[in-house]
Design a protein around this motif. Structure first.
Motif, PDB file in Angstrom:
ATOM      1  N   LYS A 283       0.827  -1.206   0.000  1.00 10.65           N
ATOM      2  CA  LYS A 283       0.000   0.000   0.000  1.00 10.65           C
ATOM      3  C   LYS A 283       0.862   1.258   0.000  1.00 10.65           C
ATOM      4  CE  LYS A 283      -0.460   0.490   5.005  1.00 10.65           C
ATOM      5  NZ  LYS A 283      -1.387   0.587   6.153  1.00 10.65           N
ATOM      6  N   VAL A 284       0.336   2.302  -0.629  1.00  9.70           N
ATOM      7  CA  VAL A 284       0.926   3.629  -0.583  1.00  9.70           C
ATOM      8  C   VAL A 284      -0.181   4.566  -0.110  1.00  9.70           C
ATOM      9  CG1 VAL A 284       2.046   5.474  -1.861  1.00  9.70           C
ATOM     10  CG2 VAL A 284       2.488   3.086  -2.483  1.00  9.70           C
ATOM     11  N   ALA A 285       0.060   5.286   0.979  1.00 10.39           N
ATOM     12  CA  ALA A 285      -0.985   6.111   1.592  1.00 10.39           C
ATOM     13  C   ALA A 285      -0.600   7.580   1.548  1.00 10.39           C
ATOM     14  CB  ALA A 285      -1.234   5.674   3.037  1.00 10.39           C
ATOM     15  N   GLN A 286      -1.606   8.416   1.399  1.00 12.35           N
ATOM     16  CA  GLN A 286      -1.399   9.854   1.422  1.00 12.35           C
ATOM     17  C   GLN A 286      -2.669  10.528   1.913  1.00 12.35           C
ATOM     18  OE1 GLN A 286       1.197  11.678   1.026  1.00 12.35           O
ATOM     19  NE2 GLN A 286       0.339  13.726   0.927  1.00 12.35           N
ATOM     20  N   THR A 287      -2.521  11.522   2.782  1.00 12.28           N
ATOM     21  CA  THR A 287      -3.664  12.309   3.227  1.00 12.28           C
ATOM     22  C   THR A 287      -3.756  13.558   2.368  1.00 12.28           C
ATOM     23  OG1 THR A 287      -3.543  11.517   5.505  1.00 12.28           O
ATOM     24  CG2 THR A 287      -4.688  13.587   5.135  1.00 12.28           C
ATOM     25  N   ILE A 288      -4.897  13.729   1.728  1.00 12.77           N
ATOM     26  CA  ILE A 288      -5.151  14.923   0.924  1.00 12.77           C
ATOM     27  C   ILE A 288      -6.296  15.684   1.581  1.00 12.77           C
ATOM     28  CG2 ILE A 288      -4.393  13.757  -1.172  1.00 12.77           C
ATOM     29  CD1 ILE A 288      -7.356  13.551  -1.976  1.00 12.77           C
ATOM     30  N   GLN A 289      -6.557  16.881   1.119  1.00 14.16           N
ATOM     31  CA  GLN A 289      -7.693  17.628   1.645  1.00 14.16           C
ATOM     32  C   GLN A 289      -8.519  18.167   0.498  1.00 14.16           C
ATOM     33  OE1 GLN A 289      -7.183  21.687   3.115  1.00 14.16           O
ATOM     34  NE2 GLN A 289      -4.970  21.366   3.157  1.00 14.16           N
ATOM     35  N   ILE A 290      -9.826  18.068   0.656  1.00 11.81           N
ATOM     36  CA  ILE A 290     -10.776  18.624  -0.298  1.00 11.81           C
ATOM     37  C   ILE A 290     -11.718  19.516   0.495  1.00 11.81           C
ATOM     38  CG2 ILE A 290     -12.514  18.129  -2.052  1.00 11.81           C
ATOM     39  CD1 ILE A 290     -11.320  15.350  -2.348  1.00 11.81           C
ATOM     40  N   GLU A 291     -11.688  20.808   0.196  1.00 11.84           N
ATOM     41  CA  GLU A 291     -12.478  21.798   0.947  1.00 11.84           C
ATOM     42  C   GLU A 291     -12.199  21.708   2.444  1.00 11.84           C
ATOM     43  OE1 GLU A 291     -16.626  22.061   0.093  1.00 11.84           O
ATOM     44  OE2 GLU A 291     -16.351  21.955  -2.071  1.00 11.84           O
ATOM     45  N   GLY A 292     -10.944  21.409   2.792  1.00 14.12           N
ATOM     46  CA  GLY A 292     -10.556  21.342   4.195  1.00 14.12           C
ATOM     47  C   GLY A 292     -10.804  20.010   4.856  1.00 14.12           C
ATOM     48  N   VAL A 293     -11.474  19.078   4.175  1.00 17.72           N
ATOM     49  CA  VAL A 293     -11.761  17.761   4.751  1.00 17.72           C
ATOM     50  C   VAL A 293     -10.596  16.821   4.437  1.00 17.72           C
ATOM     51  CG1 VAL A 293     -13.314  15.781   4.746  1.00 17.72           C
ATOM     52  CG2 VAL A 293     -14.224  18.092   4.469  1.00 17.72           C
ATOM     53  N   PRO A 294      -9.973  16.214   5.463  1.00 14.72           N
ATOM     54  CA  PRO A 294      -8.871  15.283   5.195  1.00 14.72           C
ATOM     55  C   PRO A 294      -9.394  13.941   4.690  1.00 14.72           C
ATOM     56  CG  PRO A 294      -9.227  15.485   7.566  1.00 14.72           C
ATOM     57  CD  PRO A 294     -10.185  16.423   6.906  1.00 14.72           C
ATOM     58  N   LEU A 295      -8.826  13.487   3.592  1.00 21.61           N
ATOM     59  CA  LEU A 295      -9.144  12.171   3.046  1.00 21.61           C
ATOM     60  C   LEU A 295      -7.860  11.347   3.029  1.00 21.61           C
ATOM     61  CD1 LEU A 295     -11.406  13.110  -0.012  1.00 21.61           C
ATOM     62  CD2 LEU A 295     -12.106  12.530   2.302  1.00 21.61           C
ATOM     63  N   HIS A 296      -7.900  10.217   3.681  1.00 15.10           N
ATOM     64  CA  HIS A 296      -6.740   9.345   3.773  1.00 15.10           C
ATOM     65  C   HIS A 296      -6.842   8.317   2.638  1.00 15.10           C
ATOM     66  CE1 HIS A 296      -6.474  11.323   7.618  1.00 15.10           C
ATOM     67  NE2 HIS A 296      -7.644  10.842   7.961  1.00 15.10           N
TER      68      HIS A 296
END
Length: 486
Positions: A283-296
């Motif tokens: 697995k390769v994981a990254q936390t991104i944000q969309i409109e301030g909401v963190p998506l892992h």
């Protein structure tokens, strides 16, 4: 900082071990920096201040001076600030020493603070500050809670402000710290207490001719309370989402473009992309944000039958991540969508997803490589889900909006405050108890004792949020997650 309203909880302070010991710690993050802070909290710090600073300090006034070692030499020069109780962060006397931010300097200064506490006071012969020790994680904030400087929701907001991964989360944590969330909980509690008072009065004086509940419109009060709770629950869910985010797993056959999609969502080359099937082994994981909401977001190994032992381990880990997801992006390759063998393999994965996943976990069908399909053939075979090109970025905005919808995010509501899953669960219990109370209220006098009990349980659940009714075990878990020195 706003104080907690409502009854104090001295029983908590008594039951927590060593809460009366004076404590000290380095309050800044490990490593080198321009400024570092050593913080001390306890009762009657004047003897230690005299030993460290060589003089008394005026309240809440920064004083530049030398921090003195036992022999009178200077360990460092910096600012000393004394915050007398109760007007301090912890509610006790607090001393902050702002020195240069080298780790060795700060360790020397902390060691000197601890030694000064154990030294005999020339005036009394007793230790200047008996039982002075290094603070445990979160102990300064714990004392602020125990001394009614903040409530439990505000204490958690401090940790959330420090840990915020997005600007929206930081602003929301600041609102919670300022007491916006607590104010809403207190308003609910006050309305609930008023309703309880009416019910208890009816129980205590059943012989009275006056129908207390009908005259006071108890039905209307309870209905209004439930309506207010619905609004608070909605905002709390949004706050919990800002803090926790959701876990999104990208799944599909090899070479469907899973790694390319992760890179496109993250805006960085995080995963290796090659035409060779099976390139991603883990697995390769990254936390991104969309409109301030963190998506892992997690990219996983391609799902297929394999004789390669390493790849088999990667596929097993992929399924483990999929089963623990909040949402799954089932990625398909548009360029192979009509190939019989590819369609059969996709059908097998779809069947496995249906078997392994809870029906509450959404699976989003995502069709990738839109750029590689001729324009006149793109609509030849309509496909449900999101069409996109991880290579060009076409369709990514639609996918982002879909993910926000799955998460339950409502277009950046103004004034949202940070919250935790335990707050959401507590409010759900309040909602359940109020629903039960409404049923008992409809039964009139025959169920007033049950009505009173449901209202009491609802108030207790509200009290768990602000710490008015909270177990010591829960406090230990919450404050152990803080930094040392905070």
């Amino acid at each position: 900082m706003p104080c907690r309203s409502g009854p104090a909880t001295p029983e908590l302070a008594v039951s927590l071990p060593r809460h009366s010991d004076p404590i000290a710690a380095i309050a800044t993050a490990p490593g080198r920096g321009g400024v570092g802070i050593v913080r001390l909290s306890g009762r009657s710090l004047a003897p230690v201040i005299e030993a460290l600073c060589g003089r008394s300090l005026r309240a809440r006034e920064a004083t530049y001076l030398a921090f003195r070692d036992q022999d009178g030499s200077a360990i460092d020069h910096g600012l000393a600030i004394h915050f007398p109780a109760p007007h301090s962060y912890t509610g006790e006397d607090v001393l902050e020493l702002q020195a240069h931010g080298g780790p060795v300097v700060l360790q020397l200064l902390l060691a000197r603070v601890l030694a000064a506490g154990a030294e005999p006071d020339p005036a009394t012969g007793q230790p200047r500050l008996a039982n002075l020790r290094v603070a445990q994680p979160g102990e300064f904030t714990e004392r602020a809670f125990l001394n009614d400087r903040i409530d439990l929701a505000q204490a958690e907001a401090i940790a959330d402000l420090i840990d915020a991964s997005t600007a929206a989360a930081a602003r929301s944590a600041s609102r919670s710290l300022a007491g916006e969330f607590s104010s809403e909980i207190h308003a609910l509690r006050d309305a609930l207490i008023h309703l309880r008072m009416l019910v208890e009065a009816t129980l205590d004086f059943p012989e009275e001719d006056i129908d207390f509940l009908r005259q006071a419109d108890a039905h209307g009060q309870l209905a209004k309370l439930q309506q207010t709770l619905v609004r608070v629950m909605a905002r709390t869910r949004q706050g919990a989402l800002l803090r926790e985010g959701i876990k999104v797993v990208i799944a599909g056959q090899p070479n469907a473009g899973k790694s390319s999609l992760l890179n496109a969502l993250a805006g960085a080359e995080l995963a290796i992309v090659t035409p060779v099937p099976g390139t991603t082994r883990d697995k390769v994981a990254q936390t991104i944000q969309i409109e301030g909401v963190p998506l892992h977001v997690i990219d996983t190994a391609g799902l297929r039958e394999s004789a390669d032992e390493v790849e088999k381990i990667g596929i097993a880990r992929a399924w483990a991540e999929i089963e623990g997801a909040d949402a799954v992006l089932f990625l398909h390759d548009l360029t192979r969508a009509d190939a019989t063998e590819y369609r059969a393999a996709d059908a097998g994965i779809a069947g496995a997803l249906a078997t392994k996943l809870s029906k509450h976990i959404p699976v989003v069908e995502v069709w990738n490589k839109l750029d590689a399909v001729p324009a006149n053939a793109r609509d030849a075979a309509p496909r449900t889900g999101v069409r996109l090109s991880a290579k060009t970025g076409a369709g990514l905005d639609t996918l982002r909006r879909t993910l926000l919808d799955i998460a339950g995010w409502q277009s950046a509501p103004e004034g949202v405050y940070i919250a935790r899953e335990r707050h959401v669960q507590a409010l759900r219990r309040v909602d359940e108890h109020l629903a039960q109370a409404a049923g008992h209220l409809a039964s009139a006098a025959q169920a007033l004792d049950l009505l009173a009990e449901e209202l009491r349980l609802a108030q207790n659940a509200l009290g768990e949020i602000t710490g008015e009714f909270t177990s010591d075990d829960l406090l230990g878990v919450i404050f152990s997650q803080f930094c040392i020195g905070k």
